[in-house]
Design a protein around this motif. Structure first.
Motif, mmCIF file in Angstrom:
data_model
loop_
_atom_site.group_PDB
_atom_site.id
_atom_site.type_symbol
_atom_site.label_atom_id
_atom_site.label_comp_id
_atom_site.label_asym_id
_atom_site.label_seq_id
_atom_site.Cartn_x
_atom_site.Cartn_y
_atom_site.Cartn_z
ATOM 1 N N ASP A 1 -63.590 -27.456 27.072
ATOM 2 C CA ASP A 1 -62.398 -27.146 26.277
ATOM 3 C C ASP A 1 -62.209 -25.652 26.050
ATOM 4 N N TYR A 2 -63.294 -24.873 26.150
ATOM 5 C CA TYR A 2 -63.224 -23.490 25.676
ATOM 6 C C TYR A 2 -62.340 -22.586 26.528
ATOM 7 N N LEU A 3 -62.567 -22.533 27.828
ATOM 8 C CA LEU A 3 -61.804 -21.581 28.641
ATOM 9 C C LEU A 3 -60.304 -21.857 28.618
ATOM 10 N N PRO A 4 -59.859 -23.121 28.758
ATOM 11 C CA PRO A 4 -58.418 -23.353 28.637
ATOM 12 C C PRO A 4 -57.862 -22.931 27.277
ATOM 13 N N ALA A 5 -58.634 -23.174 26.216
ATOM 14 C CA ALA A 5 -58.168 -22.774 24.889
ATOM 15 C C ALA A 5 -58.106 -21.258 24.767
ATOM 16 N N PHE A 6 -59.102 -20.571 25.293
ATOM 17 C CA PHE A 6 -59.073 -19.108 25.264
ATOM 18 C C PHE A 6 -57.860 -18.575 26.017
ATOM 19 N N ARG A 7 -57.568 -19.144 27.174
ATOM 20 C CA ARG A 7 -56.428 -18.643 27.955
ATOM 21 C C ARG A 7 -55.123 -18.832 27.179
ATOM 22 N N THR A 8 -54.983 -19.964 26.528
ATOM 23 C CA THR A 8 -53.788 -20.199 25.707
ATOM 24 C C THR A 8 -53.729 -19.191 24.560
ATOM 25 N N ALA A 9 -54.866 -18.957 23.925
ATOM 26 C CA ALA A 9 -54.899 -18.044 22.786
ATOM 27 C C ALA A 9 -54.666 -16.602 23.208
ATOM 28 N N PHE A 10 -55.203 -16.209 24.371
ATOM 29 C CA PHE A 10 -54.932 -14.858 24.887
ATOM 30 C C PHE A 10 -53.426 -14.657 25.058
ATOM 31 N N ALA A 11 -52.783 -15.614 25.682
ATOM 32 C CA ALA A 11 -51.349 -15.488 25.935
ATOM 33 C C ALA A 11 -50.562 -15.435 24.636
ATOM 34 N N ALA A 12 -50.931 -16.283 23.675
ATOM 35 C CA ALA A 12 -50.226 -16.295 22.397
ATOM 36 C C ALA A 12 -50.383 -14.958 21.676
#
Length: 683
Positions: free
Chosen positions: A27-38
């Motif tokens: 779950d971590y890397l996809p969540a990080f990518r979403t959070a980076f973009a946000a």
């Protein structure tokens, strides 16, 4: 955002504690990518705002931005240090350069920096509260210090350096964890571990069983050079094996060798400092700390090193006399120091520290020592919440309330060592308090105490008692900080100030009403005898030559690596030779007194946040020793004293210059004399 990823949903647990039961490594890397973009979108809107930059639309907006990323990062880095499975390590390796690139994209954004600088230049004319003003000054200083004022080509080079450094420091920690686990010392016979207590032998047997070595005993290594068992083991060869294993970590020429990793880290840090306009990484780091310069650090370390080495030589001579009188003399070696120190302690003070463990049951130390001191001093209370899950089954959750019943936050204790946990002891935050965001603190303490077999009590050494009190001092700092802006929350203070509150909290270990409450025999409930307490006090400066020397040696090795300019750092330096030269320079090159950390396993410096900053402990101890004197002069463990310390120091978090906060508390700058007396360094 999607419901499929629990990291992208608000937590349903109290205080926003992440529900780790629902989170997997995937779950971590996809969540990080979403959070980076946000976060990038949020910052882009702030930077592109057509209205004039103001405190509200720039600084407050920045404090509100990146919340999702911060939540995910704290969630992840909690497990990457305390439960680093192979899957988590793989995530961290991929994440490290992504995180570095993202941070640079924010810190080095020219449009954002222009807005920050515009408000900074006008700060005298704005109606700002003291915390608002300090936020403006710190944000401007941090962005400038990071390189925001550089040209675009220099920024590009800086970003590449930072990404590579983030990967290297992650590699260093991964190598160290693997080599530490590989080098755990296996013993075939309990006789080889003669001198250990029943609980310690039980822990060694459990460690062997966990590795499929039934009937054997495994001694896992600590993060630092020595090992608590060296003071008890009667078999000299067993002591030698443990010390030898500890000292070769990261330097064996295998896949976990850290020598080239650390050399490249040193080179890149020196290159980065040059790009940013500094002579060395040490100059770069200390410029934004209370020390101000590596010269100030050098002055303190060299001032203390000479008397420390003198005292260590006296201690070494006393140990050698015992060995010479034994009938089977041999030259004292590093692996003998702790064992014969205890024999001298027994002879001079009639004190066997290893025999004190039955008085230090871990649960009692926690409840009637650590918690009680905090209740007596600050009025806070602790309620265990087994209904709230933490990130690991062994981690325990406590809810903390103020004296009037107001909830403060959560405290999590993760006591025991395991192969997936990095060495040492530390505090970290999972949630940071902020009035702006309406969040309360969730803090974690990690230790590495060997876990005994089921049914056996966990009996701590006096050093482990000290560590628990110390780390809880960090936890109190994180819990008590009451600030508006998340950038100032918890322990977000200068690195060479952060150890101060934790060191102060150690004073309650020997405070009479606290000691009498927790130091009670595990079987008989008898308190630690008064004469033993007196002898403990009498021996407080005993062996301080050794302990001060080993610490100063590590601090100077850190400084020596990071005082190198870019040209010198580019040379192909031999790690062992470089260390030897550094120790000779400061006069701490006694083979019987090894440095607390050698470079290849110096995690604080090469994979943690203490690069060019390991001096922070002794730097903060100047303030700590002076503060202990203030408490003693003003009645000690009283609610009035606790309120003053909490309000003027712990409670301000990072929202005020730390030395200004100290002067507000103490009424003056700190005096070094109490530290010199404490460590026996007076003439």
């Amino acid at each position: 955002m999607t419901d499929a990823n629990p990291l992208l949903e608000p937590s349903s647990l109290p205080y926003g504690l992440p529900d780790y039961r629902r989170i997997t490594a995937d779950d971590y890397l996809p969540a990080f990518r979403t959070a980076f973009a946000a976060h990038r979108d949020e910052v882009a809107r702030i930077a592109a705002d057509p209205s004039e930059a103001s405190f509200a639309n720039t600084f407050v907006a920045l404090e509100q931005s990146g919340r999702l990323l911060g939540d995910i990062a704290r969630t992840f880095y909690t497990v990457s240090s305390a439960d680093a499975t192979e899957a988590i390590q793989a995530v961290e390796e991929e994440l490290a350069p992504l995180m570095a690139a993202h941070q640079d994209a924010i810190q080095l954004d020219p449009a954002l920096y222009a807005r920050v600088r515009h408000v900074y230049d006008r700060r005298e004319d704005l109606d700002l509260s003291p915390e608002d003003r300090y936020l403006v000054e710190r944000r401007y200083r941090e962005m400038t210090h990071a390189g925001a004022a550089l040209g675009e080509d220099a920024k590009d080079g800086l970003t590449q350096l930072n990404q590579r450094l983030s990967s290297l420091t992650t590699t260093f920690e991964k190598n160290l964890l693997a080599d530490t686990n590989d080098l755990a010392v296996v013993f075939d016979d309990a006789a080889q571990l003669d001198g250990l207590t029943e609980g310690e032998l039980s822990a060694a047997g459990r460690a062997a069983g966990d590795r499929g070595l039934e009937g054997k005993y495994v001694v896992t290594l600590t993060l630092f050079t020595g090992h608590p068992y060296l003071s008890s083991l009667t078999d000299r060869e067993s002591r030698r094996r443990i010390m030898a294993a500890s000292r070769v970590r990261g330097s064996r020429g295998n896949a976990n060798d850290n020598r080239e990793v650390l050399r490249e880290i040193v080179r890149l840090r020196a290159d980065r400092a040059r790009i940013l306009g500094y002579d060395s990484h040490a100059a770069y780091v200390t410029a934004d700390e209370t020390a101000g310069s590596p010269e100030a650090v050098r002055e303190l370390l060299f001032r203390l090193a000479r008397p420390a080495a003198r005292n260590a030589r006296r201690e070494r001579d006393a140990l050698q006399r015992i060995i010479d009188a034994s009938g089977d003399p041999f030259p004292l070696a590093a692996h003998d120091w702790a064992f014969y120190t205890e024999r001298v302690r027994e002879a001079e003070y009639d004190l066997d520290r290893a025999a004190l463990r039955p008085w230090f049951d871990a649960e009692r130390v926690l409840q009637d020592g650590v918690f009680r001191a905090s209740t007596d001093l600050y009025g806070i209370t602790f309620t265990e919440r087994p209904d709230i899950p933490a990130y690991h089954p062994e981690a325990r959750v406590f809810e903390v309330h103020d004296a009037d019943g107001t909830p403060i936050g959560l405290y999590i204790l993760d006591l025991y060592t395991r192969d997936t946990k990095r060495g040492g002891a530390w505090m970290n935050s999972i949630v940071v308090q902020s009035r702006l965001r309406g969040t309360a603190a969730v803090v974690v303490n990690n230790l590495n105490v060997p876990q005994p077999s089921p049914g056996q009590p966990t009996l701590l050494t006096l050093d482990e008692v000290t560590t628990l009190f110390h780390e809880f001092g960090h936890a109190l700092h994180g819990l008590f900080a009451t600030v508006t802006y998340p950038s100032f929350g918890g322990t977000n203070v200068f690195r060479d100030f952060v150890e101060f509150p934790s060191q102060v909290n150690e004073m309650w270990i020997y405070w009479p009403e606290i000691l009498s409450a927790y130091a009670r025999h595990v079987d008989s409930d008898e308190p630690l005898p008064a004469d033993v307490v007196e002898r403990l006090h009498a021996s407080e400066t005993f062996n301080q030559g050794f302990s001060t020397s080993e610490y100063l040696a590590a601090s100077w090795i850190d400084q020596a690596w990071h005082r190198l300019g870019a040209d010198a750092a580019a040379e192909d330096l031999d790690v062992a030779e470089f260390e030897a030269g550094a120790l000779a320079e400061i006069g701490l090159d006694d083979p019987a007194v090894p440095t607390r950390y050698s470079s290849t396993y110096f995690a604080h410096v090469f994979s943690g946040g203490y690069s060019a900053g390991y001096y922070s402990y002794i730097w903060s101890e100047v303030l700590d020793a002076d503060t202990v004197e203030w408490f003693r002069e003003n009645g000690g463990l009283t609610r009035a004293n606790g309120a003053r310390f909490r309000q003027r120091l712990l409670g301000v978090g990072g929202s005020k210059d730390p030395l200004e906060a100290y002067r507000d508390f103490r009424g003056r700058d700190a005096d070094i004399a109490p530290l010199l007396r404490r460590r026996g360094l007076t003439a």
